[in-house]
Scaffold this active site. Structure first.
Site, short mmCIF file in Angstrom:
data_model
loop_
_atom_site.label_atom_id
_atom_site.label_comp_id
_atom_site.label_asym_id
_atom_site.label_seq_id
_atom_site.Cartn_x
_atom_site.Cartn_y
_atom_site.Cartn_z
N HIS A 74 10.05 -11.82 -11.55
CA HIS A 74 11.06 -12.22 -10.56
C HIS A 74 10.68 -13.56 -9.95
O HIS A 74 9.58 -13.71 -9.42
CB HIS A 74 11.15 -11.18 -9.44
CG HIS A 74 11.88 -9.94 -9.84
ND1 HIS A 74 12.34 -9.03 -8.94
CD2 HIS A 74 12.23 -9.48 -11.05
CE1 HIS A 74 12.95 -8.05 -9.59
NE2 HIS A 74 12.88 -8.29 -10.87
N TYR A 203 15.62 -7.70 0.82
CA TYR A 203 15.10 -7.24 2.12
C TYR A 203 16.23 -7.39 3.12
O TYR A 203 16.70 -8.51 3.34
CB TYR A 203 13.93 -8.11 2.57
CG TYR A 203 12.63 -7.85 1.84
CD1 TYR A 203 12.35 -8.45 0.62
CD2 TYR A 203 11.66 -7.02 2.40
CE1 TYR A 203 11.14 -8.21 -0.03
CE2 TYR A 203 10.45 -6.78 1.76
CZ TYR A 203 10.20 -7.39 0.54
OH TYR A 203 9.01 -7.15 -0.09
N PRO A 295 3.80 -1.64 4.01
CA PRO A 295 4.22 -2.04 2.66
C PRO A 295 5.24 -3.17 2.60
O PRO A 295 5.58 -3.63 1.51
CB PRO A 295 4.80 -0.75 2.06
CG PRO A 295 5.13 0.11 3.23
CD PRO A 295 4.21 -0.27 4.34
N LYS A 299 1.62 -5.75 -0.48
CA LYS A 299 0.29 -6.33 -0.65
C LYS A 299 -0.85 -5.35 -0.93
O LYS A 299 -1.92 -5.78 -1.38
CB LYS A 299 -0.09 -7.11 0.63
CG LYS A 299 0.75 -8.34 0.86
CD LYS A 299 0.50 -9.36 -0.22
CE LYS A 299 1.47 -10.51 -0.19
NZ LYS A 299 1.62 -11.18 -1.47
N TYR A 387 3.90 -14.54 -0.45
CA TYR A 387 4.49 -13.45 -1.23
C TYR A 387 3.97 -13.43 -2.67
O TYR A 387 3.67 -12.37 -3.21
CB TYR A 387 6.02 -13.56 -1.21
CG TYR A 387 6.69 -12.23 -1.51
CD1 TYR A 387 6.85 -11.27 -0.51
CD2 TYR A 387 7.13 -11.93 -2.78
CE1 TYR A 387 7.42 -10.04 -0.77
CE2 TYR A 387 7.72 -10.71 -3.06
CZ TYR A 387 7.87 -9.77 -2.05
OH TYR A 387 8.44 -8.55 -2.33
C1 LIG Z 1 4.95 4.59 -0.73
C2 LIG Z 1 4.01 3.43 -0.94
C3 LIG Z 1 4.51 2.23 -1.39
C4 LIG Z 1 3.65 1.15 -1.61
N1 LIG Z 1 4.17 -0.03 -2.07
C5 LIG Z 1 3.34 -1.06 -2.34
C6 LIG Z 1 3.82 -2.28 -2.94
O1 LIG Z 1 5.02 -2.45 -3.18
N2 LIG Z 1 2.93 -3.26 -3.25
C7 LIG Z 1 1.58 -3.10 -3.00
O2 LIG Z 1 0.80 -4.02 -3.33
N3 LIG Z 1 1.10 -1.98 -2.43
C8 LIG Z 1 1.93 -0.95 -2.11
N4 LIG Z 1 1.42 0.24 -1.59
C9 LIG Z 1 -0.01 0.34 -1.32
C10 LIG Z 1 -0.79 0.65 -2.58
O3 LIG Z 1 -0.26 1.76 -3.24
C11 LIG Z 1 -2.26 0.89 -2.20
O4 LIG Z 1 -2.69 -0.19 -1.40
C12 LIG Z 1 -3.14 1.03 -3.43
O5 LIG Z 1 -2.95 2.29 -4.01
C13 LIG Z 1 -4.62 0.83 -3.08
O6 LIG Z 1 -5.43 1.12 -4.20
P1 LIG Z 1 -6.85 1.77 -4.02
O7 LIG Z 1 -7.40 1.92 -5.39
O8 LIG Z 1 -7.60 1.03 -3.01
O9 LIG Z 1 -6.57 3.19 -3.36
P2 LIG Z 1 -5.84 4.46 -3.97
O10 LIG Z 1 -4.74 4.07 -4.86
O11 LIG Z 1 -5.53 5.34 -2.80
O12 LIG Z 1 -6.95 5.13 -4.87
C14 LIG Z 1 -8.03 5.88 -4.32
C15 LIG Z 1 -8.42 6.95 -5.32
O13 LIG Z 1 -9.53 7.65 -4.80
C16 LIG Z 1 -9.33 9.04 -4.98
N5 LIG Z 1 -10.12 9.78 -3.98
C17 LIG Z 1 -9.83 10.02 -2.69
N6 LIG Z 1 -10.79 10.74 -2.12
C18 LIG Z 1 -11.73 10.95 -3.06
C19 LIG Z 1 -12.96 11.66 -3.07
N7 LIG Z 1 -13.41 12.30 -1.98
N8 LIG Z 1 -13.68 11.68 -4.21
C20 LIG Z 1 -13.23 11.04 -5.32
N9 LIG Z 1 -12.06 10.38 -5.37
C21 LIG Z 1 -11.31 10.32 -4.25
C22 LIG Z 1 -7.83 9.21 -4.82
O14 LIG Z 1 -7.35 10.40 -5.44
C23 LIG Z 1 -7.31 7.96 -5.53
O15 LIG Z 1 -7.09 8.14 -6.89
C24 LIG Z 1 2.25 1.31 -1.36
C25 LIG Z 1 1.75 2.53 -0.91
C26 LIG Z 1 2.61 3.60 -0.69
C27 LIG Z 1 2.04 4.92 -0.20
#
Ligand SMILES: Cc1cc2nc3c(=O)[nH]c(=O)nc-3n(C[C@H](O)[C@H](O)[C@H](O)COP(=O)(O)OP(=O)(O)OC[C@H]3O[C@@H](n4cnc5c(N)ncnc54)[C@H](O)[C@@H]3O)c2cc1C
Length: 392
Positions: A74, A203, A295, A299, A387
């Site tokens: 996009h 948006y 969200p 980011k 962005y």
């Molecule tokens: C509805 C929604 C929409 C979003 N939209 C956007 C978007 O458009 N753009 C964007 O950039 N971000 C978006 N986000 C945010 C994005 O999804 C998160 O920032 C991203 O998932 C972060 O990645 P992470 O690997 O740090 O954490 P997570 O994806 O949360 O991964 C953490 C992992 O650790 C595991 N875990 C937890 N506890 C334990 C434990 N005790 N032992 C072992 N494993 C464990 C979990 O199961 C998970 O698999 C959105 C989030 C939500 C909820």
């Protein structure tokens, strides 16, 4: 079972899996420990907007083949208010950069497959995960898997276990400073099996509240509308959701939202959160384990990827040259960018939502901000450069 490795990674979300991939390319051994099942992690629908830097990294490191085929590039987004749409030309305003629509679950699938193909350890469905020894020279991760006790001894632990994980709470009380803001609203999000109604994200700031039109593929539309923090989903039958979205996206010239079967729905709270520093001894926090953004700026996933890129380079410097300088600078390097992204996500959220306690002055100021953004090249350029993603 006892395992010895260089880096023990807790969490197989985008941060944990990308870190494992980058370390593997550097010849650094790691073990990944995840408490959920592979299916659960891969089907979790969350982010979908990838910054240019995230896309470039995936392609450069050999995990971008499907992204290149299926990702939707996009070059602009639309800001809609007072019944008019205004396009922000991201591409023209940033010297040719763009965003790509590719679901977080697809990123996770690609990285999981790459990890499994590498033959390196990745444990799903781990129970009672516990980290210790990172304040001394003996970091260790204990967990149960298939009914057996496991112990991973490692040089460093990467806490990539998200906001509700175990790593951040394992750090001594008082060692972290928490900065937090919760917002007085949430998002009601739906995933609908219908072609998007627009080629680009929309948006909308509307009297009735914020709305976002996004997509996951040419057949799947992702839509959000601002709702209350304690919104009861059972009060939202499909027709009410579609009618409300239609109202918030309406333009003076007329605009129709395509409707289709709703496959998933949920309410997402809005929060800004930072834990400082992102390192304690030999434990490094990355991604949502260290920070959360609302969200609106899309980011969270991108910040998680940026953190682990910095961490993988610091670990590579440590193992190849024996230098701890980059590891010692990990937290400050990441936080400098994290706070800029926090500011941007807060600003987008403040500009686009209705606040329960807002005054008439606040509302007029918000409209003036939107008018300035959509009429000044300098203002639009500031949005565009944030962005598509600040440099890592
Ligand atoms: C509805 C929604 C929409 C979003 N939209 C956007 C978007 O458009 N753009 C964007 O950039 N971000 C978006 N986000 C945010 C994005 O999804 C998160 O920032 C991203 O998932 C972060 O990645 P992470 O690997 O740090 O954490 P997570 O994806 O949360 O991964 C953490 C992992 O650790 C595991 N875990 C937890 N506890 C334990 C434990 N005790 N032992 C072992 N494993 C464990 C979990 O199961 C998970 O698999 C959105 C989030 C939500 C909820």
């Amino acid at each position: 079972m006892k395992l010895q490795t260089q880096v023990g990674i807790v969490g197989a979300g985008p941060a944990g899996l990308m870190l494992a991939h980058l370390l593997n390319l550097e010849g650094i051994e790691s073990v990944v420990i995840e408490n959920r099942s592979r299916d659960y992690v891969q089907e979790r629908v969350r982010a979908g907007v990838l910054e240019q830097g995230t896309v470039d990294l995936m392609i450069r490191t050999g995990v971008g083949e499907r992204l290149l085929r299926q990702g939707l590039v996009h070059k602009g987004i639309e800001i809609r208010f007072n019944g008019e749409g205004h396009r922000i030309d991201l591409h023209a305003l940033t010297g040719g950069r763009a965003i790509t629509i590719y679901g977080q679950n697809e990123v996770v699938k690609d990285l999981t497959e790459t990890r499994i193909a590498s033959g390196k350890p990745l444990f799903f469905e781990c129970e009672d995960v516990h980290v210790s020894g990172f304040d001394a020279e003996a970091p260790r991760i204990d967990f149960r898997h298939s009914g057996e006790g496991h112990q991973v001894r490692c040089d460093f632990i990467a806490g990539c276990d998200g906001f509700h994980g175990v790593c951040r709470p394992s750090i001594a009380t008082g060692a972290l400073t928490i900065y937090e803001r919760t917002y007085p609203f949430a998002w009601l999000g739906v995933l609908a099996r219908v072609a998007p109604s627009s080629d680009e994200l929309i948006y909308a700031n509307h009297e009735r509240g914020f709305a976002l039109h996004s997509m996951r593929s040419p057949q799947l539309t992702r839509l959000y509308l601002q709702c209350t923090v304690d919104e009861d989903l059972s009060a939202w039958p499909d027709d009410r959701i579609w009618d409300e979205l239609q109202r918030r996206f309406e333009t003076r010239r007329g605009w129709t939202l395509r409707r289709g079967p709703i496959e998933q729905r949920g309410v997402t709270p809005m929060r800004s959160f930072v834990a400082e520093p992102m390192q304690f001894g030999r434990l490094f926090l990355a991604g949502d384990a260290a920070h959360i953004v609302p969200p609106t700026g899309a980011k969270g996933l991108n910040l998680a990827i940026a953190d682990v890129l910095v961490l993988s380079k610091a670990l590579a410097e440590f193992y190849s040259h024996g230098s701890s300088d980059a590891l010692n600078g990990y937290s400050s390097t990441c936080l400098a960018r994290v706070w800029k992204v926090q500011r941007f996500s807060w600003w987008m959220t403040s500009m686009l939502h209705r606040f329960p306690d807002e005054t008439a002055f606040d509302r007029r100021r918000q409209t003036a901000e939107l008018e300035y953004l959509t009429s000044s090249r300098a203002a639009a350029q500031s949005l565009a450069e944030n962005y598509v993603g600040l440099p890592i």
